[in-house]
Enzyme design. Structure first.
Site, PDB file in Angstrom:
ATOM      1  N   CYS A 137       0.831  -1.210   0.000  1.00 21.32           N
ATOM      2  CA  CYS A 137       0.000   0.000   0.000  1.00 21.32           C
ATOM      3  C   CYS A 137       0.862   1.255   0.000  1.00 21.32           C
ATOM      4  CB  CYS A 137      -0.929  -0.018   1.211  1.00 21.32           C
ATOM      5  SG  CYS A 137      -1.946   1.452   1.333  1.00 21.32           S
ATOM      6  N   CYS A 180      -0.393   4.103   2.153  1.00 18.64           N
ATOM      7  CA  CYS A 180      -0.184   3.945   3.601  1.00 18.64           C
ATOM      8  C   CYS A 180       1.275   4.194   3.983  1.00 18.64           C
ATOM      9  CB  CYS A 180      -0.525   2.530   4.052  1.00 18.64           C
ATOM     10  SG  CYS A 180      -1.951   1.820   3.294  1.00 18.64           S
ATOM     11  N   ASP A 181       2.196   3.647   3.206  1.00 15.08           N
ATOM     12  CA  ASP A 181       3.596   3.596   3.646  1.00 15.08           C
ATOM     13  C   ASP A 181       4.560   4.440   2.830  1.00 15.08           C
ATOM     14  OD1 ASP A 181       2.801   1.742   5.578  1.00 15.08           O
ATOM     15  OD2 ASP A 181       2.996   0.085   4.178  1.00 15.08           O
TER      16      ASP A 181
END
Ligand code: NAP
Length: 320
Positions: free
Chosen positions: A141, A144-145
């Protein structure tokens, strides 16, 4: 054990499909029970959108809305309409007899209808080094990261639209993005391919497979070892993270042998409906949709599933 109460509708899952099904079922006075489950690989209910940053294409939010905020609102709406939400994973089902039975660990819930909305989880390559470095530089992701690897080189694996979407997003943050794909042709749509080729920060490495993620000894990603599928040549790409974007696996293990599944594992539904191979069991969202996988299409299919459950109950004359 559960309370032994026979419910009109049990919804399994709490992404946009499950919560929309719960909202519609509650409004139809079916008093649905929603087993929220924990988002694939996560510790929180709410589905994949809990791992998504800004959602800019969900109608009604012209300025965009954070994935978590969108799910919090859907959840609130489901509760306000009267759905009962239980934060537990369904761990076993028996759909072979009526009433339908769903367990969450030791709790048994009985239902006249069941709506399956368990979603799909990101697939990984299956390398031991990848497994060891998950959440230590290996991710599925970018939203997300990605910010953790600002101004650092990263690798994205995959050749579909998702891989290019991830690579484009990361190109806005990272120093360099190498997209590694196993074939010499990308699977992604033409428009997405042009987007990747037109981005000077994205380097395409086609016809290569990932053999290893380094460095397990250091407990972080330092490089990705790739191999040319034709010549066998190996090379090491210096990278601080590897983002895997090779598709999704539907969460259907619970239903194997009970519901008809496609070869790919997705639940088979009667075309244009939410009906599965078992009467009274409906499927909605990514668990039955390998193609569109959007929050809005998931929500729409949740609505369909609830309306069909309502009709099923009416036809059976069973609704209480
Ligand atoms: P996908 O289209 O199925 O692509 C998966 C990619 O991963 C393929 O290139 C595949 O290689 C590769 N792959 C699969 N298993 C692999 C493995 N074990 N090792 C190495 N590579 C592997 O999946 P997706 O990109 O997630 O897209 C899914 C659907 O969502 C598609 O319909 C897509 O159009 C849609 N989508 C659309 C958008 C958009 O339009 N903005 C964005 C994201 C997704 P091969 O090509 O060799 O099979």
């Amino acid at each position: 054990m559960g309370d032994g109460k026979l419910r009109n509708t049990i919804v399994i899952g709490s992404g946009p499909a499950g919560l929309t099904a719960a909202i519609y079922a509650a409004r139809a006075r079916l008093e649905p029970l929603c087993l929220e489950g924990f988002s694939a690989g996560g510790l929180i209910p709410g589905g994949q959108l809990m791992f998504t940053g800004e959602v800019e294409n969900f109608p009604g939010f012209p300025d965009g809305i954070a994935g978590q905020e969108l799910m919090a609102r859907m959840r609130q709406q489901a509760e306000r309409q009267g759905a009962e939400l239980v934060t537990a994973d369904a761990t076993r089902v028996d759909l072979t007899a009526r009433p339908l039975r769903v367990w969450a660990e030791d709790e048994l819930y009985l239902g006249r209808t069941v709506i399956v909305a368990t979603g799909a989880r990101a697939s990984y390559l299956g390398l031991p080094s990848e497994e060891r470095l998950k959440n230590k530089g290996v991710s599925a992701c970018a939203v997300c990261d990605g910010a953790l690897y600002r101004d650092q080189p990263v690798v994205v694996v995959g050749g579909g639209d998702s891989a290019i979407e991830e690579a484009s997003y990361l190109a806005g943050l990272c120093s360099e993005v190498t997209l590694v794909h196993r074939r010499t042709e990308l699977r992604a749509s033409q428009a997405m391919q042009e987007r990747a080729r037109g981005n000077p920060k994205i380097k395409l490495l086609l016809g290569y497979v990932v053999r290893e993620v380094k460095d397990v000894a250091q407990d972080r990603v330092t490089a990705v070892v790739v191999q040319n599928v034709q010549s066998g040549e190996r090379r090491e790409l210096a990278a601080d993270a590897m983002f895997v974007a090779i598709g999704h696996t539907p969460l259907t293990e619970l239903f194997a042998g009970q519901l008809e599944l496609r070869l790919s594992g997705y639940i088979e539904v009667e075309p244009g409906t939410a009906r599965t191979s078992v009467p009274g069991v409906f499927a909605a969202g990514d668990v039955q949709d390998p193609v569109y996988r959007q929050a809005v299409t998931a929500a729409a299919s949740g609505c369909k599933a609830a309306l069909e459950a309502e009709r099923f109950l009416a036809a059976e004359g069973a609704r209480r």
